[in-house]
Design an enzyme around this catalytic site. Structure first.
Site, PDB file in Angstrom:
ATOM      1  N   ASN A   9       0.964  -1.218  -0.368  1.00 12.52           N
ATOM      2  CA  ASN A   9       0.186  -0.105  -0.135  1.00 12.52           C
ATOM      3  C   ASN A   9       1.195   1.296   0.082  1.00 12.52           C
ATOM      4  O   ASN A   9       1.465   1.571   0.526  1.00 12.52           O
ATOM      5  CB  ASN A   9      -0.753   0.071   1.318  1.00 12.52           C
ATOM      6  CG  ASN A   9      -1.817   1.168   1.609  1.00 12.52           C
ATOM      7  OD1 ASN A   9      -1.390   2.071   0.191  1.00 12.52           O
ATOM      8  ND2 ASN A   9      -2.726   1.437   1.975  1.00 12.52           N
ATOM      9  N   LYS A  11       0.229   3.976  -0.128  1.00 16.97           N
ATOM     10  CA  LYS A  11      -0.444   5.876   0.281  1.00 16.97           C
ATOM     11  C   LYS A  11      -0.361   6.779  -0.966  1.00 16.97           C
ATOM     12  O   LYS A  11      -0.513   6.682  -1.461  1.00 16.97           O
ATOM     13  CB  LYS A  11      -0.234   5.989   1.580  1.00 16.97           C
ATOM     14  CG  LYS A  11      -0.151   3.976   2.871  1.00 16.97           C
ATOM     15  CD  LYS A  11       0.020   4.355   4.238  1.00 16.97           C
ATOM     16  CE  LYS A  11      -0.096   3.495   4.893  1.00 16.97           C
ATOM     17  NZ  LYS A  11      -0.253   3.386   6.053  1.00 16.97           N
ATOM     18  N   HIS A  96      -9.100   0.772   5.014  1.00 14.33           N
ATOM     19  CA  HIS A  96      -8.091   1.252   5.600  1.00 14.33           C
ATOM     20  C   HIS A  96      -8.452   2.139   7.224  1.00 14.33           C
ATOM     21  O   HIS A  96      -8.742   2.960   6.759  1.00 14.33           O
ATOM     22  CB  HIS A  96      -7.095   1.935   4.895  1.00 14.33           C
ATOM     23  CG  HIS A  96      -5.190   2.081   5.605  1.00 14.33           C
ATOM     24  ND1 HIS A  96      -4.976   2.972   5.837  1.00 14.33           N
ATOM     25  CD2 HIS A  96      -4.462   1.616   5.004  1.00 14.33           C
ATOM     26  CE1 HIS A  96      -3.876   2.056   6.412  1.00 14.33           C
ATOM     27  NE2 HIS A  96      -3.034   1.689   5.965  1.00 14.33           N
ATOM     28  N   GLU A  98      -6.472   4.694   7.822  1.00 19.87           N
ATOM     29  CA  GLU A  98      -6.512   6.345   7.258  1.00 19.87           C
ATOM     30  C   GLU A  98      -7.703   6.923   6.480  1.00 19.87           C
ATOM     31  O   GLU A  98      -8.206   8.037   7.558  1.00 19.87           O
ATOM     32  CB  GLU A  98      -5.604   6.002   6.936  1.00 19.87           C
ATOM     33  CG  GLU A  98      -3.936   5.937   7.594  1.00 19.87           C
ATOM     34  CD  GLU A  98      -3.080   5.468   6.721  1.00 19.87           C
ATOM     35  OE1 GLU A  98      -2.804   5.532   5.452  1.00 19.87           O
ATOM     36  OE2 GLU A  98      -1.769   5.008   7.045  1.00 19.87           O
ATOM     37  N   GLU A 168      -5.337  -5.267  10.490  1.00 20.11           N
ATOM     38  CA  GLU A 168      -4.144  -3.743  10.374  1.00 20.11           C
ATOM     39  C   GLU A 168      -4.396  -3.291  11.757  1.00 20.11           C
ATOM     40  O   GLU A 168      -5.762  -2.341  11.832  1.00 20.11           O
ATOM     41  CB  GLU A 168      -3.914  -2.994   9.454  1.00 20.11           C
ATOM     42  CG  GLU A 168      -3.743  -3.805   8.329  1.00 20.11           C
ATOM     43  CD  GLU A 168      -3.110  -2.428   6.904  1.00 20.11           C
ATOM     44  OE1 GLU A 168      -2.459  -2.765   6.491  1.00 20.11           O
ATOM     45  OE2 GLU A 168      -4.341  -1.268   7.133  1.00 20.11           O
ATOM     46  N   GLY A 174       2.829   1.600  10.811  1.00 18.42           N
ATOM     47  CA  GLY A 174       3.326   2.677  10.487  1.00 18.42           C
ATOM     48  C   GLY A 174       4.526   3.484  11.741  1.00 18.42           C
ATOM     49  O   GLY A 174       5.028   4.657  12.055  1.00 18.42           O
ATOM     50  N   SER A 214       3.386  -2.090  10.243  1.00 24.20           N
ATOM     51  CA  SER A 214       4.812  -1.900  11.144  1.00 24.20           C
ATOM     52  C   SER A 214       5.255  -4.281   9.827  1.00 24.20           C
ATOM     53  O   SER A 214       6.600  -4.409  11.025  1.00 24.20           O
ATOM     54  CB  SER A 214       5.194  -2.357  11.778  1.00 24.20           C
ATOM     55  OG  SER A 214       4.874  -0.554  12.115  1.00 24.20           O
TER      56      SER A 214
HETATM   57  P1  13P Z   1       3.287   0.181   8.026  1.00 26.57           P
HETATM   58  O1  13P Z   1       3.930  -1.102   7.365  1.00 26.57           O
HETATM   59  O2  13P Z   1       3.898   1.317   6.934  1.00 26.57           O
HETATM   60  O3  13P Z   1       3.074   0.320   9.171  1.00 26.57           O
HETATM   61  O4  13P Z   1       1.758   0.412   7.247  1.00 26.57           O
HETATM   62  C1  13P Z   1       0.681  -0.437   7.245  1.00 26.57           C
HETATM   63  C2  13P Z   1      -0.662  -0.067   6.489  1.00 26.57           C
HETATM   64  O5  13P Z   1      -1.079   0.796   6.552  1.00 26.57           O
HETATM   65  C3  13P Z   1      -0.847  -0.732   5.294  1.00 26.57           C
HETATM   66  O6  13P Z   1      -1.775  -0.647   4.217  1.00 26.57           O
END
Ligand code: 13P
Length: 251
Positions: A9, A11, A96, A98, A168, A174, A214
Site C-alpha cells: 500500500n 499510500k 483502511h 486512515e 491492521e 507506521g 509495521s
Molecule cells: P506500515 O507497514 O507502514 O506500518 O503500514 C501498514 C499499512 O497501513 C498498510 O496498509
C-alpha cells in the site's frame, strides 16, 4: 486452497514518475523467479493505468487504495470502481483505518464501496483493526467482529468468497510496533472462526486473511509461518524494492 498474498500500500507517496520507476524495478526483480505468493501493489489512482502498462500483470497485480461509494455522476473528485477496473487494476483496498479516521468512512459507506467493487469485478481487500485504547481495554475481538458484521458479513456467499480481509491494528501502522506473532495469529484465527460461523468451514478455509502494521523483512517469515496468516498488507516497506521483495520472499 486460499492464496498467500503480499500487497503493498503505497499510500500517498511517489509522483507518477517515481511510482513508475518503483513498479518497473519490482517487475525486473520478480522477472527472474516466480514468487511463491500473489504480489499486489496499491498505487495512487493516477498511477494505475501507467503502472499496469509497465509491468507483467501475471506476476504483479495492481490495486487502488479506495473507490467511490456511488456508481457514476455528479461527485466531483471521486473515482468509481468501474473507472478503476478500466485501468486494468484488479484489487481495491477498502476500509483502511486512515480512510476511516481521516475521511469519515463509516461501515455504511464501506458496505456500498465493497458492493460496487464486487459488481465491477474488483477484489476488495477489506481492512479492519482496532485502536490502542480498544486493545488496552481488551475489546479488540468485539470491535473487529462489529467492523466485519457491518460491512462484509451481509454479503452473499458468492460475493464473500471473492474478498480478502486485512487485519491492521491501528497502533501498529507506521509505528514500528508490530503486533506480536501471537497477537496477529490469535486475531486472524478469531476472524476465521467468525467466517466459519457465518459462511461455513469451506469458505473460511478459502478466505485469505492478511496482517498489516509495521510488517518488514525481519518479522515477515515468522508472521507468514502462522497457520492463519496468509500474507501481509505492507505500507512503508513496500516503497523500496529490496524491502518489499524480501517480504515476498518470506513465502
Ligand atoms: P506500515 O507497514 O507502514 O506500518 O503500514 C501498514 C499499512 O497501513 C498498510 O496498509
Amino acid at each position: 486452497m486460499r492464496k498467500n498474498i503480499v500487497a503493498g500500500n503505497w499510500k500517498m507517496n511517489k509522483t507518477l514518475q517515481e511510482g513508475l520507476a518503483l513498479a518497473t524495478e519490482l517487475n525486473v526483480a520478480l522477472a527472474k523467479a516466480k514468487p511463491n505468493c500473489e504480489v499486489v501493489i496499491g498505487t495512487p489512482f493516477i498511477h494505475l493505468a501507467s503502472v499496469v502498462a509497465a509491468i507483467d500483470t501475471k506476476k504483479i497485480h495492481v490495486a487502488a487504495q479506495n473507490c467511490a461509494d456511488n456508481d457514476s455522476g455528479a461527485y466531483t473528485g471521486e473515482v468509481s470502481a468501474a473507472m478503476i477496473k478500466s485501468t486494468g487494476a484488479e484489487y481495491v483496498i477498502l476500509g483502511h483505518s486512515e480512510r476511516r479516521g481521516y475521511y469519515g468512512e463509516t461501515s455504511d459507506i464501506l458496505y456500498d464501496k465493497v458492493a460496487l467493487a464486487l459488481t465491477n469485478g474488483l477484489t476488495p481487500i477489506f481492512c479492519c483493526g482496532e485502536a490502542l485504547e480498544v486493545r488496552n481495554a481488551n475489546e479488540q475481538n468485539a470491535f473487529v467482529k462489529t467492523q466485519l458484521e457491518e460491512a462484509v458479513f451481509n454479503l452473499s456467499v458468492d460475493d464473500f468468497k471473492k474478498i480478502v480481509i486485512a487485519y491492521e491494528p491501528i497502533w501498529a501502522i507506521g509505528t514500528g510496533v508490530t503486533a506480536t506473532t501471537e497477537q496477529a495469529q490469535e486475531m486472524l484465527a478469531f476472524i476465521r472462526s467468525l467466517i466459519v460461523r457465518k459462511f461455513g468451514k469451506e469458505i473460511a478455509e478459502n478466505t485469505s486473511i492478511l496482517y498489516g502494521g509495521s510488517c518488514n523483512a525481519k518479522n515477515a517469515p515468522e508472521l507468514f509461518a502462522q497457520p492463519d496468516i496468509d500474507g501481509g498488507l505492507i505500507g512503508g516497506a513496500s516503497l523500496k524494492v529490496a524491502d518489499f521483495k524480501a517480504i515476498i520472499d518470506a513465502f
